[in-house]
Design a protein around this motif. Structure first.
Motif, PDB file in Angstrom:
ATOM      1  N   ALA A 291      29.060 -50.600  25.722  1.00 27.44           N
ATOM      2  CA  ALA A 291      28.717 -51.990  26.073  1.00 27.44           C
ATOM      3  C   ALA A 291      27.244 -52.136  26.433  1.00 27.44           C
ATOM      4  O   ALA A 291      26.783 -53.249  26.728  1.00 27.44           O
ATOM      5  CB  ALA A 291      29.588 -52.454  27.242  1.00 27.44           C
ATOM      6  N   GLY A 292      26.533 -51.010  26.436  1.00 27.76           N
ATOM      7  CA  GLY A 292      25.097 -51.078  26.721  1.00 27.76           C
ATOM      8  C   GLY A 292      24.740 -51.000  28.184  1.00 27.76           C
ATOM      9  O   GLY A 292      23.592 -51.276  28.571  1.00 27.76           O
ATOM     10  N   LEU A 293      25.707 -50.610  29.013  1.00 28.83           N
ATOM     11  CA  LEU A 293      25.419 -50.493  30.447  1.00 28.83           C
ATOM     12  C   LEU A 293      24.819 -49.130  30.752  1.00 28.83           C
ATOM     13  O   LEU A 293      25.341 -48.109  30.308  1.00 28.83           O
ATOM     14  CB  LEU A 293      26.714 -50.625  31.262  1.00 28.83           C
ATOM     15  N   ASP A 294      23.758 -49.120  31.536  1.00 33.73           N
ATOM     16  CA  ASP A 294      23.256 -47.852  32.066  1.00 33.73           C
ATOM     17  C   ASP A 294      24.097 -47.470  33.282  1.00 33.73           C
ATOM     18  O   ASP A 294      25.043 -48.170  33.638  1.00 33.73           O
ATOM     19  CB  ASP A 294      21.783 -48.004  32.463  1.00 33.73           C
ATOM     20  N   LYS A 295      23.653 -46.404  33.966  1.00 34.76           N
ATOM     21  CA  LYS A 295      24.407 -45.971  35.145  1.00 34.76           C
ATOM     22  C   LYS A 295      24.201 -46.923  36.322  1.00 34.76           C
ATOM     23  O   LYS A 295      24.903 -46.839  37.327  1.00 34.76           O
ATOM     24  CB  LYS A 295      24.007 -44.545  35.531  1.00 34.76           C
ATOM     25  N   THR A 296      23.218 -47.759  36.210  1.00 35.87           N
ATOM     26  CA  THR A 296      22.981 -48.787  37.227  1.00 35.87           C
ATOM     27  C   THR A 296      22.777 -50.122  36.509  1.00 35.87           C
ATOM     28  O   THR A 296      22.115 -50.173  35.482  1.00 35.87           O
ATOM     29  CB  THR A 296      21.714 -48.465  38.054  1.00 35.87           C
ATOM     30  N   CYS A 297      23.367 -51.149  37.075  1.00 36.24           N
ATOM     31  CA  CYS A 297      23.194 -52.493  36.516  1.00 36.24           C
ATOM     32  C   CYS A 297      22.559 -53.363  37.601  1.00 36.24           C
ATOM     33  O   CYS A 297      23.107 -53.481  38.700  1.00 36.24           O
ATOM     34  CB  CYS A 297      24.553 -53.060  36.105  1.00 36.24           C
ATOM     35  N   LYS A 298      21.401 -53.922  37.308  1.00 37.22           N
ATOM     36  CA  LYS A 298      20.693 -54.730  38.307  1.00 37.22           C
ATOM     37  C   LYS A 298      20.648 -56.203  37.953  1.00 37.22           C
ATOM     38  O   LYS A 298      19.982 -56.979  38.625  1.00 37.22           O
ATOM     39  CB  LYS A 298      19.261 -54.199  38.479  1.00 37.22           C
ATOM     40  N   ASN A 299      21.299 -56.577  36.860  1.00 37.37           N
ATOM     41  CA  ASN A 299      21.361 -57.986  36.486  1.00 37.37           C
ATOM     42  C   ASN A 299      22.696 -58.557  36.968  1.00 37.37           C
ATOM     43  O   ASN A 299      23.753 -58.198  36.437  1.00 37.37           O
ATOM     44  CB  ASN A 299      21.241 -58.133  34.966  1.00 37.37           C
ATOM     45  N   PRO A 300      22.667 -59.444  37.969  1.00 39.43           N
ATOM     46  CA  PRO A 300      23.944 -59.909  38.540  1.00 39.43           C
ATOM     47  C   PRO A 300      24.818 -60.662  37.548  1.00 39.43           C
ATOM     48  O   PRO A 300      26.037 -60.698  37.710  1.00 39.43           O
ATOM     49  CB  PRO A 300      23.495 -60.825  39.685  1.00 39.43           C
ATOM     50  N   PHE A 301      24.217 -61.256  36.515  1.00 37.73           N
ATOM     51  CA  PHE A 301      25.035 -61.940  35.506  1.00 37.73           C
ATOM     52  C   PHE A 301      25.878 -60.934  34.718  1.00 37.73           C
ATOM     53  O   PHE A 301      26.924 -61.271  34.185  1.00 37.73           O
ATOM     54  CB  PHE A 301      24.145 -62.752  34.554  1.00 37.73           C
ATOM     55  N   LYS A 302      25.386 -59.690  34.648  1.00 30.00           N
ATOM     56  CA  LYS A 302      26.135 -58.653  33.930  1.00 30.00           C
ATOM     57  C   LYS A 302      27.234 -58.032  34.794  1.00 30.00           C
ATOM     58  O   LYS A 302      27.917 -57.103  34.352  1.00 30.00           O
ATOM     59  CB  LYS A 302      25.183 -57.566  33.423  1.00 30.00           C
ATOM     60  N   SER A 303      27.388 -58.541  35.990  1.00 30.97           N
ATOM     61  CA  SER A 303      28.492 -58.032  36.827  1.00 30.97           C
ATOM     62  C   SER A 303      29.831 -58.246  36.119  1.00 30.97           C
ATOM     63  O   SER A 303      30.799 -57.533  36.388  1.00 30.97           O
ATOM     64  CB  SER A 303      28.502 -58.725  38.187  1.00 30.97           C
ATOM     65  N   ILE A 304      29.890 -59.204  35.214  1.00 33.87           N
ATOM     66  CA  ILE A 304      31.145 -59.432  34.469  1.00 33.87           C
ATOM     67  C   ILE A 304      31.495 -58.198  33.630  1.00 33.87           C
ATOM     68  O   ILE A 304      32.666 -57.864  33.478  1.00 33.87           O
ATOM     69  CB  ILE A 304      31.063 -60.717  33.597  1.00 33.87           C
ATOM     70  N   ILE A 305      30.471 -57.513  33.126  1.00 32.17           N
ATOM     71  CA  ILE A 305      30.755 -56.294  32.342  1.00 32.17           C
ATOM     72  C   ILE A 305      31.230 -55.187  33.282  1.00 32.17           C
ATOM     73  O   ILE A 305      32.187 -54.468  32.986  1.00 32.17           O
ATOM     74  CB  ILE A 305      29.507 -55.804  31.566  1.00 32.17           C
ATOM     75  N   VAL A 306      30.549 -55.061  34.423  1.00 29.11           N
ATOM     76  CA  VAL A 306      30.935 -54.002  35.368  1.00 29.11           C
ATOM     77  C   VAL A 306      32.365 -54.236  35.852  1.00 29.11           C
ATOM     78  O   VAL A 306      33.170 -53.299  35.972  1.00 29.11           O
ATOM     79  CB  VAL A 306      29.951 -53.959  36.552  1.00 29.11           C
ATOM     80  N   ARG A 307      32.673 -55.499  36.117  1.00 33.33           N
ATOM     81  CA  ARG A 307      34.029 -55.836  36.558  1.00 33.33           C
ATOM     82  C   ARG A 307      35.056 -55.433  35.477  1.00 33.33           C
ATOM     83  O   ARG A 307      36.136 -54.924  35.781  1.00 33.33           O
ATOM     84  CB  ARG A 307      34.094 -57.339  36.843  1.00 33.33           C
ATOM     85  N   ALA A 308      34.691 -55.657  34.233  1.00 29.57           N
ATOM     86  CA  ALA A 308      35.601 -55.286  33.139  1.00 29.57           C
ATOM     87  C   ALA A 308      35.745 -53.766  33.040  1.00 29.57           C
ATOM     88  O   ALA A 308      36.838 -53.248  32.788  1.00 29.57           O
ATOM     89  CB  ALA A 308      35.093 -55.877  31.822  1.00 29.57           C
ATOM     90  N   VAL A 309      34.637 -53.050  33.256  1.00 25.82           N
ATOM     91  CA  VAL A 309      34.710 -51.574  33.250  1.00 25.82           C
ATOM     92  C   VAL A 309      35.618 -51.106  34.391  1.00 25.82           C
ATOM     93  O   VAL A 309      36.424 -50.176  34.232  1.00 25.82           O
ATOM     94  CB  VAL A 309      33.296 -50.957  33.375  1.00 25.82           C
ATOM     95  N   GLU A 310      35.505 -51.757  35.531  1.00 23.06           N
ATOM     96  CA  GLU A 310      36.379 -51.375  36.660  1.00 23.06           C
ATOM     97  C   GLU A 310      37.852 -51.699  36.354  1.00 23.06           C
ATOM     98  O   GLU A 310      38.749 -51.044  36.890  1.00 23.06           O
ATOM     99  CB  GLU A 310      35.939 -52.097  37.935  1.00 23.06           C
ATOM    100  N   THR A 311      38.085 -52.678  35.519  1.00 20.42           N
ATOM    101  CA  THR A 311      39.476 -52.971  35.126  1.00 20.42           C
ATOM    102  C   THR A 311      40.004 -51.838  34.246  1.00 20.42           C
ATOM    103  O   THR A 311      41.178 -51.444  34.367  1.00 20.42           O
ATOM    104  CB  THR A 311      39.548 -54.321  34.377  1.00 20.42           C
ATOM    105  N   VAL A 312      39.144 -51.306  33.381  1.00 21.86           N
ATOM    106  CA  VAL A 312      39.533 -50.120  32.595  1.00 21.86           C
ATOM    107  C   VAL A 312      39.909 -48.994  33.544  1.00 21.86           C
ATOM    108  O   VAL A 312      40.955 -48.337  33.397  1.00 21.86           O
ATOM    109  CB  VAL A 312      38.378 -49.668  31.662  1.00 21.86           C
ATOM    110  N   PHE A 313      39.040 -48.781  34.538  1.00 23.92           N
ATOM    111  CA  PHE A 313      39.331 -47.728  35.523  1.00 23.92           C
ATOM    112  C   PHE A 313      40.683 -47.970  36.197  1.00 23.92           C
ATOM    113  O   PHE A 313      41.503 -47.057  36.333  1.00 23.92           O
ATOM    114  CB  PHE A 313      38.229 -47.668  36.598  1.00 23.92           C
TER     115      PHE A 313
END
Lengths: 429, 164
Positions: A291-313
């Protein structure tokens, strides 16, 4: 335009009642406020005088979306006071219950509350007319989270099966195994969710956040671990209040969290992801990478991707726990009260939830303190608003107002959770 | 978990006086053993929008019960078949003590994604007291009994045309 005012009286698609206000003067943002005007809810006062065993059920009522977080933080605090450690399958079941909450909360936010922002719809109903398959997938995914809550917690909202020391009743093996096939589907669907949200168009905003979350040496954290900051401290929950404080501001009925020696900080998916990337299962890391995420995400609009990754987890973790499940001999460990102070911290879907209790030797709660994630994130929200508006002063007002609302929604704020505080003084003659 | 052909949802909050009418209908239906038939599922709310859709999708018949304040006398029963004719707008906005009634949103969202029951019956009971208390006012309590009778009969007739 050098001067402008952006004002939203009632934010849509957030839990609770809040608004926002941004003032620009001579091209500079002079004021950015995340207004919270929902009345305080007095939960810390309700807890005083109640038995230590009641804390999980009373605090669960703070939130219909993240009751498990309240149950977990309170039970861990009480168990710390009483010198009890819940381990083995009971600990695993707690993680499983939390996975159910993460799935239902994250999916609700990703698809029904946040996605309409990116796709340009007023709400999920308008979006559903053009994207019915996405909404159908969301409903099915969320239901699987709900089903975990029902099987393990007794019901999907405000579960009633959690107690200090474990559970009132543990599920039979077959009850959990019935969730395996739905969870396999959910794991695939959550990977597809990451793929979907990674294709969205994200506004350009990055900040040098102070990320604060639990960190555990062996696992992606839910209920246990140290509280770590990307700019300094790494402490057990008992020492958290040496590093953060809550302040009262005029425009909010919620206290605002800040790091004592610095300023705002961020809790939630982006912070957890930053501190625990290496503890994600391979499928979640691979999906994030694609999805193009690095190990750190600093763009709060991209929190939707991190949230989706956490759903996978969460789906992967739930499957792992269920596949290894053997019902424990007893559903709980007997907990005998003793006087003391205890601290519990767990990871609510929207961020760190800290509880502190003082009980006497008969188990009566003398003092309670709860610091929910949305309280802690308020200052970060306001700084996001300030920076975003400053970077986009030429954006048409309607669009800028929408994007400011979206800036708040990036946090999946739970306003009703946040405005819980009360300073109680009783004068008796 | 496959849906039962008939789902009965009693929406409401038992700690808010007459708003507990929906859950009370479910309690009395259970007492009558309505849910002993595996073709019938009874659900005690409150359910959110997603919860309502997840419960009623794929059902042959969903019966939804909720309290309302629509300026009628306490205990008055309003019956609607919203898939045949729309619920009057004034009533639609009053199907919840919340600002955004989950039922009307569920109906709208369900229509958008084709996730509706085959048949939908809504019973609204006029409440009088929605303050923080447990227990129904006498008129609402009697209305609950009438609705339980009506639902029992509806289900009996509905299932008599369905093979077990």
């Amino acid at each position: 335009m050098k001067n402008k005012t952006i004002k939203v009286d009632y934010l849509a698609r957030v839990e609770g009642e809040g608004g926002l206000y941004v003032k620009v003067k001579n091209g500079v943002v002079t004021d950015a406020k995340f207004n919270i005007f929902e009345p305080p809810r007095f939960f810390e006062a309700f807890l005083q005088g109640r038995r230590f065993t009641e804390a999980p059920d009373i605090t669960a009522r703070i939130c219909g979306i993240c009751p498990v977080a309240y149950q977990m933080s309170s039970t861990h605090a009480m168990e710390q006071i009483c010198g009890v450690k819940v381990d083995g399958q009971l600990r695993e079941l707690r993680r499983l219950l939390y996975c159910g909450e993460w799935i239902e909360s994250h999916v609700l936010h990703i698809y029904m509350l946040h996605l309409p922002d990116f796709l340009g719809y007023e709400d999920s109903i308008a979006m559903a007319k053009d994207h019915p398959d996405a909404v159908k997938k969301a409903l099915k995914l969320k239901k699987i989270g709900n089903d975990i809550m029902i099987v393990l917690g007794g019901r999907e909202i405000h579960p009633i099966n959690v107690r200090v020391g474990g559970f009132y009743k543990v599920p039979a093996k077959k009850d959990l195994q019935a969730l395996i096939d739905p969870l396999k589907w959910a794991l695939d669907a959550s990977v597809e969710t990451v793929e979907l949200v990674s294709t969205l168009s994200f506004p350009d905003l990055e900040r040098d956040y102070e990320f604060v979350s639990l960190q555990h040496p062996d696992e992606y954290p839910l209920c246990e671990g140290n509280i770590v900051s990307s700019k300094g401290f790494d402490v057990e929950p008992i020492d958290y209040l040496k590093h953060v404080e809550e302040i009262h501001v005029e425009h909010s009925t919620s206290l605002q969290g800040k790091v004592i020696e610095r300023d705002d900080y961020l809790t939630g998916p982006m912070a957890r992801y930053h501190h625990n990337y290496n503890r994600l299962p391979k499928i979640a890391r691979d999906t994030a990478k694609k999805a193009g995420l690095d190990k750190t995400c600093k763009n709060p609009f991209k929190s939707i991707i991190v949230r989706a990754v956490e759903t996978v987890f969460a789906c992967h973790e739930a499957l792992r726990i269920i596949k290894n499940y053997e019902p424990p001999d007893e559903p709980y460990i007997e907990v005998t009260p003793k006087a003391g102070i205890g601290h519990g911290a767990s990871e609510a879907p929207r961020g760190l939830l800290y509880h502190r209790y003082e009980i006497d030797d008969s188990g009566i709660i003398k003092k309670a303190r709860i610091i929910p994630p949305t309280s802690q994130n308020q200052k970060a929200v306001e700084k996001d608003l300030k920076q975003f508006v400053e970077q986009n002063l030429d954006m048409p007002n309607d669009e800028l107002t929408w994007k400011c609302e979206q800036t708040v929604r990036n946090y999946d704020p739970c306003i009703s959770c946040s405005c819980h505080f009360l300073k109680l003084r009783i004068d008796r003659e | 978990m496959p849906a039962a052909p008939v789902v009965i949802i009693g929406q409401g909050n038992e700690f808010r006086g007459d708003d507990g009418a929906g859950p009370e209908v479910i309690r009395r239906l259970k007492t009558r053993g309505v849910d002993r038939d595996n073709r019938v599922a009874v659900i005690t709310g409150p359910l959110d929008v997603v919860g309502i859709i997840n419960e009623w999708q794929n059902t042959a018949l969903t019966i939804f019960i909720d309290a309302v304040l629509a300026q009628g006398p306490p205990g008055k029963i309003h019956t609607f078949h919203p898939l045949i004719s729309p619920i009057p707008e004034a009533m639609g906005t009053l199907l919840s003590t919340h600002d955004t009634p989950p039922f009307t949103k569920a109906l709208e969202l369900g229509q958008a994604i084709d996730r509706l029951p085959h048949e939908l019956v809504v019973y609204c009971i006029e409440g009088q007291n929605l303050t923080h208390k447990i227990g129904l006012t006498a008129e609402v309590d009697q209305a609950v009994d009438r609705i339980v009778d009506m639902i029992s009969e509806t289900i009996r007739q509905f299932l008599s045309g369905t093979s077990q």
